[in-house]
Design an enzyme around this catalytic site. Structure first.
Site, PDB file in Angstrom:
ATOM      1  N   THR A 237      50.825  36.146  37.591  1.00  0.00           N
ATOM      2  CA  THR A 237      51.056  37.680  37.509  1.00  0.00           C
ATOM      3  C   THR A 237      52.530  37.756  37.033  1.00  0.00           C
ATOM      4  OG1 THR A 237      49.759  38.438  39.247  1.00  0.00           O
ATOM      5  CG2 THR A 237      51.162  39.828  38.542  1.00  0.00           C
ATOM      6  N   GLU A 261      43.964  43.255  41.749  1.00  0.00           N
ATOM      7  CA  GLU A 261      44.944  42.856  43.011  1.00  0.00           C
ATOM      8  C   GLU A 261      45.879  43.605  43.351  1.00  0.00           C
ATOM      9  OE1 GLU A 261      45.174  38.469  44.665  1.00  0.00           O
ATOM     10  OE2 GLU A 261      46.173  38.900  42.668  1.00  0.00           O
ATOM     11  N   ARG A 270      57.707  45.495  39.687  1.00  0.00           N
ATOM     12  CA  ARG A 270      58.229  43.974  39.214  1.00  0.00           C
ATOM     13  C   ARG A 270      58.725  43.915  37.724  1.00  0.00           C
ATOM     14  NH1 ARG A 270      53.695  39.646  41.425  1.00  0.00           N
ATOM     15  NH2 ARG A 270      55.490  38.187  40.438  1.00  0.00           N
ATOM     16  N   GLN A 381      41.334  31.714  38.838  1.00  0.00           N
ATOM     17  CA  GLN A 381      41.976  30.724  39.587  1.00  0.00           C
ATOM     18  C   GLN A 381      41.306  29.282  39.328  1.00  0.00           C
ATOM     19  OE1 GLN A 381      43.808  31.620  42.022  1.00  0.00           O
ATOM     20  NE2 GLN A 381      43.656  33.448  43.024  1.00  0.00           N
ATOM     21  N   ARG A 401      37.572  27.558  38.021  1.00  0.00           N
ATOM     22  CA  ARG A 401      36.669  27.790  39.206  1.00  0.00           C
ATOM     23  C   ARG A 401      35.446  28.565  39.000  1.00  0.00           C
ATOM     24  NH1 ARG A 401      38.961  31.662  44.313  1.00  0.00           N
ATOM     25  NH2 ARG A 401      37.260  31.687  45.402  1.00  0.00           N
ATOM     26  N   GLU A 402      34.215  28.470  39.480  1.00  0.00           N
ATOM     27  CA  GLU A 402      33.176  28.979  39.484  1.00  0.00           C
ATOM     28  C   GLU A 402      32.208  28.950  38.322  1.00  0.00           C
ATOM     29  OE1 GLU A 402      33.138  32.553  42.843  1.00  0.00           O
ATOM     30  OE2 GLU A 402      34.712  32.945  41.012  1.00  0.00           O
ATOM     31  N   GLY A 404      31.635  26.932  34.272  1.00  0.00           N
ATOM     32  CA  GLY A 404      32.068  26.154  33.053  1.00  0.00           C
ATOM     33  C   GLY A 404      31.957  27.245  31.925  1.00  0.00           C
ATOM     34  N   LYS A 443      43.366  23.830  25.943  1.00  0.00           N
ATOM     35  CA  LYS A 443      42.370  24.078  24.958  1.00  0.00           C
ATOM     36  C   LYS A 443      42.976  25.161  23.916  1.00  0.00           C
ATOM     37  CE  LYS A 443      37.633  25.926  24.089  1.00  0.00           C
ATOM     38  NZ  LYS A 443      36.458  26.681  24.590  1.00  0.00           N
TER      39      LYS A 443
END
Length: 513
Positions: A237, A261, A270, A381, A401-402, A404, A443
């Protein structure tokens, strides 16, 4: 004779039912073109190549008459199997499916070819059928909207969302982009090259404000999906907020941030810390002196006018994202979209496992990027396998994660890596890693791969160029030579989340975002 009799009786029943339904609903017949439907099906049965001109325009439900839907479905099955398409093959396919008598028997299929002499105008006729289907779909969606609007037990925003979702589904299923001739595309490409050649810094896309990263990517490019991934605590972030601030304040590029989030006020604080050089801890605890207030008001003008749009709707669905992006593009000409973060989104569909849902979300984000022609940065993530791996724990593409599908759909995959997070005080060259963040381009579909080193300023939760630290005031992290007089505009979009201020870490803690 018996088949023709059955066909006539069935047609009579269908006509009576359709008429009754139409009269009871609105007193009008739904938009339809039965004669043209017969002509299109006849053309496909007459000429084997006719389906090539209509297959990307029509689908079985595009036809109004149920019998025609079944006939076209049989034609599609034959086409998919590279089999011949004619009266005999279609009749046989319908017989195997047990639907031959439902469509009126062999006699009805045979008479379709009598409706037309050639397939010369099949594409034009197919578009008429498609237009009638779109009108019927709009009537159906509108009827549901009216019915739901009268139902006071329904949440008004759910009704609105369902209405938008229904309209977008109609558009997605029917309004398909046509091909372009290479000559026209070459001319368009030359125009882009000429425009890029006028940029002395070589940045043809949306600049990030990070010199080495812009040199590597030439800025974020239109219609690209960029996946930014890291383990929690690496500063995902912080990086995208630093980049969004640079793009909006320094280069006047409109940026949309979808935060699933953190609340919009948290993100704004911020951004204020980054722009003013006032530590996050001070902003969290409040000011005790007039000097702090003077510093805040003296340096916040550029940020307050920056074209940054923040939407903190929780559990955002892909349909909502598409609608919001379209509106922001139309109303404010946004040049960059940031999603924080991908795994918190929902696909808005029922059934399937989480991996399939993430695949749908990833594919849809790429489609949205192409549709509105802006780069979309989706934060993601990394799996816990990074933590269990030995060595320097540098992330790899296999750590996404989770699904491909994320790696497959992305035009760029970028990792954030801070060696000091893992207690590594020196890099492989013996250089200190304190305050260093590495942006790893793993990539790059349209360019080279490399690693860019940036400075991570913990007390401001921001990233900056390494050479910018020569001009930094180390006590505040503020650069005195920075120009704060640029004009832009920060707008906060309403949210369903609360405005919890407890989000910033102390200056001695690891940054949680």
């Amino acid at each position: 004779m018996e088949e023709n009799k059955q066909f006539k009786q069935q047609n009579k029943r269908s006509l009576v039912t359709a008429t009754a339904d139409a009269v009871s609903e609105a007193g009008k017949l739904p938009p339809q073109a039965i004669d043209i439907e017969e002509a299109v099906l006849g053309a496909m049965l007459l000429e084997k190549n006719a389906i090539n001109d209509a297959i990307d325009i029509l689908q079985p439900e595009s036809f109004y008459k149920p019998a025609h839907q079944k006939i076209f479905g049989a034609i599609l099955e034959l086409f998919a199997g590279s089999e011949s398409i004619d009266i005999l093959s279609v009749t046989e396919r319908l017989r195997k499916k047990g639907e031959l008598q439902l469509v009126g028997g062999p006699g009805y299929i045979a008479q379709l070819t009598n409706r037309i002499a050639s397939a010369a105008h099949i594409e034009y006729h197919a578009r008429i059928i498609s237009e009638k289907f779109i009108l019927r779909s709009l009537i159906e969606v509108s009827s549901d909207v009216i019915k739901n609007s009268y139902d006071e037990t329904k949440d008004v925003f759910n009704v609105l969302n369902e209405a938008e979702e229904g309209l977008f589904k109609i558009a997605e299923g029917n309004l398909k982009k046509s091909y372009g001739k290479v000559g026209d595309l070459v001319e368009e490409a030359i125009q882009e090259i000429e425009k890029a050649s006028k940029n002395q810094d070589g940045v043809s896309g949306v600049p990030t404000g990070f010199t080495d990263l812009d040199r590597l990517t030439s800025g974020w490019q239109k219609s690209d999906m960029i996946v930014l991934a890291a383990r929690p605590g690496m500063g995902k972030t912080a990086f995208v907020l630093s980049m969004a601030k640079n793009s909006a304040v320094q280069f006047d590029k409109a940026v949309a941030i979808f935060s699933l989030e953190m609340s919009s006020v948290q993100l704004t604080k911020r951004l204020m810390a980054m722009e003013t050089g006032i530590s996050s801890e001070k902003l969290r605890k409040g000011f005790t002196s007039q000097e702090d207030w003077d510093q805040l008001h003296g340096r916040i003008n550029a940020l307050a006018e920056a074209p940054i749009f923040i939407d903190d709707t929780p559990a955002l669905s892909i349909f909502e994202l598409r609608a919001k992006c379209r509106r922001l593009k139309m109303q404010h000409d946004i040049q960059l979209v940031i999603i924080d973060y991908l795994q918190l989104m929902t696909a808005g569909t029922k059934g399937g496992n989480r991996e399939q849902e993430i695949s749908t979300i990833s594919r849809s984000i790429k489609e949205i990027a192409k549709e509105i022609n802006v780069p979309i940065i989706a934060l993601s993530q990394l799996s816990r396998s990074v933590e269990t791996r030995g060595g320097d724990k540098r992330p790899m593409l296999s750590d996404l994660r989770e699904s491909g599908a994320i790696e497959q759909d992305a035009d760029m995959v970028v990792f954030i890596y801070r060696p000091e997070y893992y207690g590594l005080v020196e890099d492989e060259n013996g250089m200190p890693t304190d305050g260093i963040g590495e942006i790893i381009v793993a990539k790059h579909r349209n360019g080279s791969l490399d690693t860019v080193r940036l400075r991570f300023i913990k007390q401001l939760t921001k990233f900056d160029n390494l050479d910018a630290f020569d001009e930094m005031d180390y006590s505040t992290g503020f650069s005195p030579n920075k120009d704060f007089e640029n004009n832009s505009d920060t707008i906060t979009v309403g949210s369903k989340m609360n405005d919890d201020d407890d989000f910033l870490s102390n200056s001695n803690d690891e940054v949680p975002f």
